[in-house]
Design an enzyme around this catalytic site. Structure first.
Site, PDB file in Angstrom:
ATOM      1  CB  ILE A   1     -98.349  83.645  73.183  1.00 10.58           C
ATOM      2  CG1 ILE A   1     -96.876  83.997  73.272  1.00 10.58           C
ATOM      3  CG2 ILE A   1     -99.154  84.480  74.147  1.00 10.58           C
ATOM      4  CD1 ILE A   1     -96.001  83.357  72.237  1.00 10.58           C
TER       5      ILE A   1
ATOM      6  CE  LYS B   1     -96.427  91.220  69.446  1.00 12.73           C
ATOM      7  NZ  LYS B   1     -96.843  90.173  68.464  1.00 12.73           N
TER       8      LYS B   1
END
Ligand code: NAP
Length: 312
Positions: A14, A92
């Protein structure tokens, strides 16, 4: 105004796919440091460390850090970041437990640093339009269908199957972050059935039922990581008296009563960094634990069902 000098901790999927391009494209940020256990970093970065603690002590002009590691280690790292006097952006899920997140909230306040819990799926225009459409209404039906192929999206990642890796709630929490954003009243987990492969410590599928304080509402979510072929990230919501809303493609597309009103490419991470810029400039934290609480509750009241072993 000078750009915020930022670092990244954990240069995995990510960080490479989203954080680095979003930071590079935002003139209000300058990426000056990366801490990567494997020593990975994009070309041209001034400071590269294998141990993030060294980054925190050796780069005094570092103002903020994006923590892009798996959730199991996020709390320890975020603590060190805040205590070193830097602001923190959390991927997250923001921690492994609610208590860890509460600890970070307190430390950020004591240190007077910005803490930002990011929920990338909330940053689509369809989500905001759904929220605005539902304000003041009573929801009677909701169906969340979040089905994807874990082998495609998490190739070789072992942390997702370990305790604290959340299993199918790793994507499922994205759906829940949309639910908590758009629903006009809070929802509560009423029933949860969690399917654990016999050789793994995290669920591969989950069936959830919710209440919203309105008796008779039919509110459900189905998460499954075994879907091959087309992937499904849909949320249908029907309030009393209509209209019927359907968010699809993770919130990029919104239909109201069958008419497409939003259909856009995702702009999630650029929007996250625009928001982080605002928070840093205003010296304000944004800590949203609502999606995380639902996941904790789903585990707390969850009935565990053992299913066939999963092989990568
Ligand atoms: P990943 O590819 O496994 O990357 C995580 C990176 O964190 C690792 O490559 C490693 O990078 C670092 N790391 C791992 N263990 C560590 C430890 N014990 N201490 C310090 N650093 C450690 O995972 P990812 O897919 O990027 O996911 C990371 C987070 O982003 C997760 O919370 C996930 O839910 C979230 N996320 C992922 C996606 C996605 O599509 N993959 C989308 C949105 C959000 P170094 O070797 O460079 O240190």
């Amino acid at each position: 105004m000078a750009a915020h000098r930022i670092g990244i901790i954990g240069f995995g999927k990510i960080a490479q796919d989203q954080h680095f391009p979003a930071i590079r494209a935002n003139p209000n940020f300058e990426l000056i440091a990366v801490a990567s256990q494997r020593g990975l970093a994009p070309n041209g970065i001034k400071h590269i460390f294998r141990d993030y603690r060294e980054m925190l002590t050796s780069v005094p002009d570092l103002q903020a850090v994006a923590i892009c590691t798996p959730p199991q280690v996020r709390h320890d790292i975020a603590r060190d970041v805040l205590i070193a006097g830097k602001s923190a952006l959390l991927e997250k899920p923001p921690a492994a437990t609610l208590s860890e997140l509460e600890d970070l909230r307190q430390i950020a306040a004591e240190m007077r640093r910005v803490l930002f819990t990011t929920w990338h799926a909330q940053y689509n225009r369809g989500v905001e339009m759904a929220r605005n459409t539902l304000i003041g209404r009573t929801v009677r039906r909701m169906l969340v269908t979040w089905k994807e192929d874990v082998r495609h999206w998490h190739p070789g990642q072992q942390w997702i199957w370990q305790p604290g890796g959340f299993g199918v709630f790793d994507p499922g929490i994205n759906a829940l972050s949309i639910v908590t954003r758009i629903m006009p009243e809070p929802v509560f987990i009423q029933q949860s059935e969690l399917q654990f492969p016999s050789n793994r410590d995290a669920p591969i599928a989950a069936d959830l039922r919710f209440t919203n304080g309105e008796g008779g509402a039919d509110l459900k979510a189905v998460f499954d990581w075994r879907q091959t072929g087309p992937q499904t990230w849909d949320i249908e919501v029907e309030p009393e008296g209509g209209p019927i809303l359907k968010l699809s493609q993770g919130g990029c597309r919104l239909e109201i009563d069958g008419e497409i009103v939003v259909d856009e490419k995702p702009d999630e991470y650029p929007a996250i960094y625009r928001q982080f810029d605002t928070l840093l400039t205003e010296g304000r934290s944004e800590i949203d634990e609502a999606p995380f609480r639902l996941v904790a509750d789903a585990f707390m009241v969850g009935r565990r069902v053992q299913v066939e072993p999963f092989a990568d």
